[in-house]
Design an enzyme around this catalytic site. Structure first.
Site, short mmCIF file in Angstrom:
data_model
loop_
_atom_site.label_atom_id
_atom_site.label_comp_id
_atom_site.label_asym_id
_atom_site.label_seq_id
_atom_site.Cartn_x
_atom_site.Cartn_y
_atom_site.Cartn_z
N ASP A 197 -80.92 -32.90 2.09
CA ASP A 197 -79.94 -31.97 1.53
C ASP A 197 -78.61 -32.06 2.28
O ASP A 197 -77.54 -32.08 1.67
CB ASP A 197 -80.50 -30.54 1.60
CG ASP A 197 -79.47 -29.50 1.21
OD1 ASP A 197 -79.10 -29.46 0.03
OD2 ASP A 197 -79.03 -28.73 2.09
N GLU A 230 -84.14 -34.65 -2.96
CA GLU A 230 -83.52 -34.51 -1.64
C GLU A 230 -84.39 -35.10 -0.53
O GLU A 230 -83.88 -35.74 0.40
CB GLU A 230 -83.22 -33.03 -1.37
CG GLU A 230 -82.13 -32.51 -2.30
CD GLU A 230 -81.80 -31.04 -2.12
OE1 GLU A 230 -80.72 -30.63 -2.54
OE2 GLU A 230 -82.63 -30.30 -1.55
#
Lengths: 237, 237
Positions: B57, B129
């Site tokens: 992320d 992610e």
């Protein structure tokens, strides 16, 4: 009193001498230019530090994330998230700004100066991040990492930045400063053992934050953290 | 039905063939391992994808931030922030996961499979992610950038990802799906022209979000965005 040019020159020299980092003059000026200053000299708002802050914040998050990911292998992702939030919080970043003397370099309009705005914590946090943006654009990721190694990461290593903050206690103490207050953590319906918990935090019957976590405790901590950030943002603005 | 090993091997091969990216086998397994799967085979929770997602992320935010910073010089920092939020939102990331066939690679426990959990949008976003985290640890930032250039950034360039979302309208439409609802944007006291606006958003008299912006409109948009994210998080969990 130094001229603006001298103040930026001093900062540029300090960054070179102390950290071995080159920052381009124009970027350094921009990173220290508050909108009030830019308005005053009739420049475009896009020449204020705000966009560099946007960039610098992302660079900071990335470098710190990688650092704690690699160096704290025993923490789970919830703990890592809280640790990072604690590291990049306003209070500690503004402290680094003051240590670097950015309060002497920041360029403010007259109105802001009168408001003693140059001491404001939010401003100090902002320009720490905008400086990171300027360093990144001038000299790349390695230079930012070098700079952070000598500031934020040094503080992590020294243990000055605590790993786990008890947000619930911190929030309670803060709220009770203003007198008696009703604080309730109310879990939402929790159907499946495997699902995360969601908890709503009500202060005097007003929803102040919500948190999600693997267990009740962690969801409550996150809700308290959200509420603290809201209260902090309120203070800063 | 392929074995787990075959599914991971297929993904590894796809990443190499289509993107020229090498991802280490163990990291790829971890990036696709849901906690329900890790629990089922009695492994430590730290071997699930969650920590790689935390890392991925941050890498994603950083790469996208730099991309839009450099390529959209006319946007101010508020517009850049909203644009980024729109790019890295759950819906678009989960779409990339499906395009990549990550739904065929993800490793779930039996319980999750029954819940048709492998189609869940939140899960698809998560593993996009975590895959970025695995790519980053295997092959570095350049490999992640290369991968994103062929997915998320390609979509930005093609105009598929709209720059400005009208969060207020989106929120209103969403809330009204469930029937009549009272939506109020209430600005907090605004003392100084130079200060930012803060606006609280109440839905049926309950505070659902707050926003800060340079003007009333932008503060309201941010409050609506916060509320939308809350509602989305509620749906995802």
């Amino acid at each position: 009193m130094n001229t603006n040019k001298e103040r930026i020159n001093n900062l540029q020299k300090k960054l070179a001498d102390r950290f071995g980092i080159e920052v381009k003059y124009n970027l350094l000026v921009q990173s220290m230019s508050h909108t009030s200053y830019v308005n005053e000299i009739n420049e475009d708002r896009s020449l204020s530090y705000e966009k560099l802050e946007f960039l610098g914040d992302a660079v900071l998050q990335f470098v710190i994330t990688e650092y704690i990911y690699r160096n704290y292998p025993d923490l789970d992702e919830g703990e890592l998230t809280r640790f990072r939030a604690n590291i990049v919080q306003s209070a500690s970043l503004s402290q680094f700004s003051l240590e670097l003397g950015l309060d002497h370099a920041v360029l403010l309009g007259q109105g802001e100066l009168k408001n003693s705005g140059n001491r404001r914590r939010a401003l100090m946090e902002d320009i720490f991040e905008s400086l990171l943006g300027a360093i990144y654009l001038s000299s790349g990721l390695q230079a930012v990492t070098k700079f952070l190694n000598e500031s934020v990461i040094k503080d992590i290593k020294s243990g000055n930045l605590k790993m786990n903050v008890d947000y619930k206690t911190t929030l309670q103490e803060l709220l009770q400063e203003a007198g008696s207050v009703k604080i309730e953590y109310i879990p939402r319906e929790h159907l499946d053992q495997k699902d995360d918990w969601t908890t709503d935090l009500y202060v005097n019957d007003q929803l102040l934050g919500s948190g999600v976590g693997h267990n009740r405790k962690s969801a409550e901590q996150q809700a308290a953290q959200v509420a603290l950030e809201k209260l902090q943002a309120k203070q800063d603005h």
